[in-house]
Scaffold this active site. Structure first.
Site, PDB file in Angstrom:
ATOM      1  N   GLY A 275       0.848  -1.182   0.000  1.00  0.00           N
ATOM      2  CA  GLY A 275       0.000   0.000   0.000  1.00  0.00           C
ATOM      3  C   GLY A 275       0.886   1.235   0.000  1.00  0.00           C
ATOM      4  O   GLY A 275       1.050   1.926  -1.004  1.00  0.00           O
ATOM      5  N   CYS A 355      -9.269  21.431  18.061  1.00  0.00           N
ATOM      6  CA  CYS A 355      -9.181  21.761  19.490  1.00  0.00           C
ATOM      7  C   CYS A 355      -8.534  20.647  20.298  1.00  0.00           C
ATOM      8  O   CYS A 355      -9.180  20.006  21.136  1.00  0.00           O
ATOM      9  CB  CYS A 355     -10.563  22.060  20.026  1.00  0.00           C
ATOM     10  SG  CYS A 355     -11.254  23.488  19.210  1.00  0.00           S
TER      11      CYS A 355
HETATM   12  N1  LLP Z   1      -1.788  -6.109   4.334  1.00  0.00           N
HETATM   13  C1  LLP Z   1      -2.313  -6.091   5.559  1.00  0.00           C
HETATM   14  C2  LLP Z   1      -2.968  -7.291   6.087  1.00  0.00           C
HETATM   15  C3  LLP Z   1      -2.240  -4.923   6.326  1.00  0.00           C
HETATM   16  O1  LLP Z   1      -2.767  -4.913   7.547  1.00  0.00           O
HETATM   17  C4  LLP Z   1      -1.621  -3.771   5.793  1.00  0.00           C
HETATM   18  C5  LLP Z   1      -1.531  -2.551   6.572  1.00  0.00           C
HETATM   19  C6  LLP Z   1      -1.106  -3.839   4.483  1.00  0.00           C
HETATM   20  C7  LLP Z   1      -1.194  -5.029   3.790  1.00  0.00           C
HETATM   21  C8  LLP Z   1      -0.447  -2.676   3.807  1.00  0.00           C
HETATM   22  O2  LLP Z   1       0.729  -2.275   4.410  1.00  0.00           O
HETATM   23  P1  LLP Z   1       1.694  -1.219   3.698  1.00  0.00           P
HETATM   24  O3  LLP Z   1       2.242  -1.859   2.452  1.00  0.00           O
HETATM   25  O4  LLP Z   1       0.898  -0.015   3.363  1.00  0.00           O
HETATM   26  O5  LLP Z   1       2.747  -0.935   4.669  1.00  0.00           O
HETATM   27  N2  LLP Z   1      -1.873   3.642   9.661  1.00  0.00           N
HETATM   28  C9  LLP Z   1      -0.477   3.205   9.772  1.00  0.00           C
HETATM   29  C10 LLP Z   1      -0.218   1.944   9.004  1.00  0.00           C
HETATM   30  C11 LLP Z   1      -1.155   0.798   9.352  1.00  0.00           C
HETATM   31  C12 LLP Z   1      -0.952  -0.380   8.462  1.00  0.00           C
HETATM   32  C13 LLP Z   1      -2.081  -1.329   8.601  1.00  0.00           C
HETATM   33  N3  LLP Z   1      -1.972  -2.472   7.772  1.00  0.00           N
HETATM   34  C14 LLP Z   1       0.428   4.343   9.324  1.00  0.00           C
HETATM   35  O6  LLP Z   1      -0.079   5.407   8.980  1.00  0.00           O
HETATM   36  O7  LLP Z   1       1.648   4.204   9.342  1.00  0.00           O
END
Ligand code: LLP
Length: 429
Positions: A275, A355
């Site tokens: 992602g 806020c």
């Molecule tokens: N697959 C699963 C099962 C996941 O839970 C996630 C992300 C991804 C793929 C994608 O991960 P990426 O390639 O984007 O690293 N809100 C947090 C990140 C939470 C990630 C949750 N899961 C932030 O802003 O850093």
């Protein structure tokens, strides 16, 4: 690598000047570069080409339909984590045969929706969930294709709130108990145990966890096969880190070198769920300075973006580069190192109108003096910004614009006051 750069001291996205976008669409505004998005998708496709992977873009990162459509048009599938995300993926044109569904709390209704849509794999995270899925599938006369999500119990790798493969988190089946659970599923008429899934955490800045995790997966696949399960999929999740500060993330080929041996050894179809790697550096958040303020011995820049637009600094103390869209001549166009002293700057907190004392995009950040009306760019805001945005303080969620070359178009209109109350006005009595 991204397509945001300064030309004659004006920040551009590809060939479009950011001030023109701010004038046309207003701020706060998310601006995405199509070339950057596609560059990152094809970088993963190329690094893992040998394995012909299914790339399942992680919808939670940025679920905008136009971004999803672009992903689907360029060969990507989708990783979803709720019925809503499945709906987004399908609406964006995603092919069900390339959709994987993770998450510890899938409801029976979500399971039915996904089974009826014909998705590729359920990433199942507990024994209870596995047999609930089996029952739903049987009730529909279907067989649910399942990858068992395993917690490989690796050392801490990233922020505690986003590390998903250390002992004690809610995700996946403990690696020691997987085989017990899978044994109980042998011969179940509603379940086909077809794969192993791991998502290690996010963001991860070293290939080592992937090497260790995929080695554990190889062993597990061997054991699952000896139980009689036809294991065809190895899903190593997402988590590939990106450059938030400077050049801190390894190249994606380094991650590929860590994962590909497990694919060769097992002969499995590789699935990846990136992602952030795809969309993180493909987006910026543009805001307008409202006021300067000095209080408690600190300088504040108050601007019109807030924690409801980008919650990462508040939630994880995350660092995002911030720099004026049109920097004054007294400073460099873009600093090499944002944390070292920068000539012509003073430390300032960049805060929004919400806020809460926790409402900030940056603390004590070296920035030049700014005036009301100046535009600021917060970089690497393509991932987990708009998808985590809220209406807190009854703020309207920002508009989103997609740039390609010298053209741009709205991909999400700014919300209105009417949108804010749309789900409630019908209930007023
Ligand atoms: N697959 C699963 C099962 C996941 O839970 C996630 C992300 C991804 C793929 C994608 O991960 P990426 O390639 O984007 O690293 N809100 C947090 C990140 C939470 C990630 C949750 N899961 C932030 O802003 O850093």
């Amino acid at each position: 690598m991204d397509h945001f750069h300064y030309r004659n001291r004006v920040l551009h996205c590809e060939d479009v000047a950011i001030p023109a976008l701010a004038a046309e669409y207003g701020t706060p505004l998310f601006v995405y570069s199509q070339a950057t998005l596609l560059h990152h998708l094809s970088a993963i496709q190329a690094a893992f080409a040998e394995a012909h992977p299914v790339i399942a873009y992680s919808v939670k990162t940025n679920g905008n339909l136009s971004i999803g459509k672009l992903m689907a048009e360029h060969g990507s599938g989708f990783d979803v984590t709720s019925g809503g995300e499945l709906y987004r993926a399908l609406t964006a044109g995603g092919s069900p045969s390339k959709i994987v569904f993770a998450g510890v709390g899938k409801t029976a209704a979500e399971m039915r929706y996904a089974l009826e849509s014909g998705i590729m794999l359920f990433n199942v995270e507990s024994e209870d969930e596995l047999f609930a899925l089996g029952a739903v599938a049987q009730s529909l006369g279907k067989v649910a294709p399942v990858a068992l999500r395993v917690n490989p119990d690796l050392p801490p790798k990233t922020h505690a709130k986003t590390d998903t493969s250390v002992k004690g988190v809610k995700f996946g089946l403990d690696i020691e108990t997987v085989l017990e659970v899978s044994q109980k599923a042998v011969g179940h008429p509603g379940l086909a145990i077809a794969g192993v899934h791991m998502h290690l955490g996010s963001p991860i800045l070293s290939a080592e966890p992937y090497r260790a995790g995929s080695a554990k997966a190889v062993e597990l696949i061997r054991q699952l096969r000896s139980q009689g399960h036809n294991i065809r999929f190895l899903n190593m999740g997402g988590g590939f880190g990106i450059h938030y500060r400077r050049l801190e993330a390894p190249s994606v080929t380094v991650f590929a070198e860590a994962i590909l041996p497990a694919v060769r050894e097992t002969g499995c179809q590789l699935v990846l769920e990136p992602g952030r790697f795809i969309v993180g550096n493909a987006g910026i958040l543009v805001s307008t300075v409202l006021y300067n303020k000095e209080t408690g011995g600190k300088r504040y820049i108050i601007q019109d973006a807030a924690m409801n637009d980008l919650i990462r600094p508040t939630l994880y103390d995350a660092f995002h580069r911030i720099w004026p869209v049109q920097p004054p001549v007294s400073v460099t166009e873009q600093p090499e190192d944002y944390e070292a002293p920068i000539a012509g700057t003073v430390p300032q907190d960049v805060v929004g109108p919400v806020c809460e004392s926790g409402d900030y995009l940056a603390k004590a950040r070296n920035l030049p003096p700014l005036q009301a009306g100046d535009l600021l760019a917060t970089f690497s805001a393509g991932a987990y910004a708009m998808s985590m945005a809220s209406n807190y303080n009854a703020r309207l969620r920002a508009a989103e614009v997609l740039v390609t070359g010298s053209t741009h178009r709205l991909i999400r209109r700014r919300e209105t006051f009417a949108d804010l109350v749309a789900c409630e006005v019908g209930c007023l009595r």
